[in-house]
Design a protein around this motif. Structure first.
Motif, PDB file in Angstrom:
ATOM      1  N   GLU A  19       0.824  -1.208   0.000  1.00 18.15           N
ATOM      2  CA  GLU A  19       0.000   0.000   0.000  1.00 18.15           C
ATOM      3  C   GLU A  19       0.858   1.257   0.000  1.00 18.15           C
ATOM      4  OE1 GLU A  19      -2.503  -0.662   3.403  1.00 18.15           O
ATOM      5  OE2 GLU A  19      -4.036  -1.679   2.196  1.00 18.15           O
ATOM      6  N   ASP A  20       1.960   1.231   0.742  1.00 21.36           N
ATOM      7  CA  ASP A  20       2.870   2.365   0.769  1.00 21.36           C
ATOM      8  C   ASP A  20       3.456   2.601  -0.621  1.00 21.36           C
ATOM      9  OD1 ASP A  20       4.314   4.465   2.148  1.00 21.36           O
ATOM     10  OD2 ASP A  20       6.090   3.183   2.008  1.00 21.36           O
ATOM     11  N   ARG A  23       0.778   4.183  -2.790  1.00 24.41           N
ATOM     12  CA  ARG A  23       0.621   5.612  -2.473  1.00 24.41           C
ATOM     13  C   ARG A  23       1.753   6.460  -3.053  1.00 24.41           C
ATOM     14  NH1 ARG A  23      -1.260   3.560   2.319  1.00 24.41           N
ATOM     15  NH2 ARG A  23       0.774   3.735   3.339  1.00 24.41           N
TER      16      ARG A  23
END
Length: 162
Positions: A19-20, A23
């Motif tokens: 997810e990082d 993003r």
């Protein structure tokens, strides 16, 4: 640091690291993480995590390039490192280990598609023996804009040479 096979129980940490990367905008075309079931099916073998002080801080995985038997030794690599662990050689350790295990499993070619803006990933792959074979212009739309990818590949010197 400890490198080991990824287990289903690692998924929450692996997902958070993924997810990082999502993003960041320069790690993947994906805009949201898949379910464990979908991710697990897409990466059926050769999945590693890096642990530091008992926490998963990076992962690498191989996905088949094709379901066709003639390409059974061709895989696409993914490598992700948690923000707090970047710059410590973790990505290099993960990718080196994935390369070694892929050759033991009979893979003769590994590929990666990297956004040209992701200079750290390009340097990592090249340091691990990948070479740039081309640029795929406007290969896909990401968050409403066309993006290029740099196509990299690594040919084994020990698998598929005869």
């Amino acid at each position: 640091m400890n490198l080991r096979e990824l287990r289903a129980g690692d998924w929450p940490a692996v997902r958070a690291i993924y997810e990082d990367g999502i993003r960041s905008g320069d790690a993947t075309f994906e805009t949201e993480t898949p379910s464990w079931e979908r991710w697990d099916a897409a990466h059926p073998e050769l999945r590693l995590v890096a642990e530091r002080d008992g926490s998963v801080v990076g992962w690498a995985a191989l996905s088949p390039a094709s379901a066709r038997d003639c390409y059974r030794g061709v895989g696409e690599v993914s490598v992700y490192v948690a923000a707090e662990a970047r710059g410590d050689g973790l990505g290099r350790a993960l990718l080196d280990e994935l390369v070694e295990r892929s050759e033991q499993a009979g893979y003769w070619t590994l590929s990666a598609g990297v956004f040209p803006e992701n200079e750290a990933s390009l340097r990592l792959h090249k340091a691990c023996g990948f070479r740039e074979v081309g640029r795929r212009e406007r290969i896909g739309k990401h968050v409403g804009r066309w993006r290029d990818t740099v196509l990299l590949e690594r040919r084994s010197k020990i698998v598929g040479t005869v």
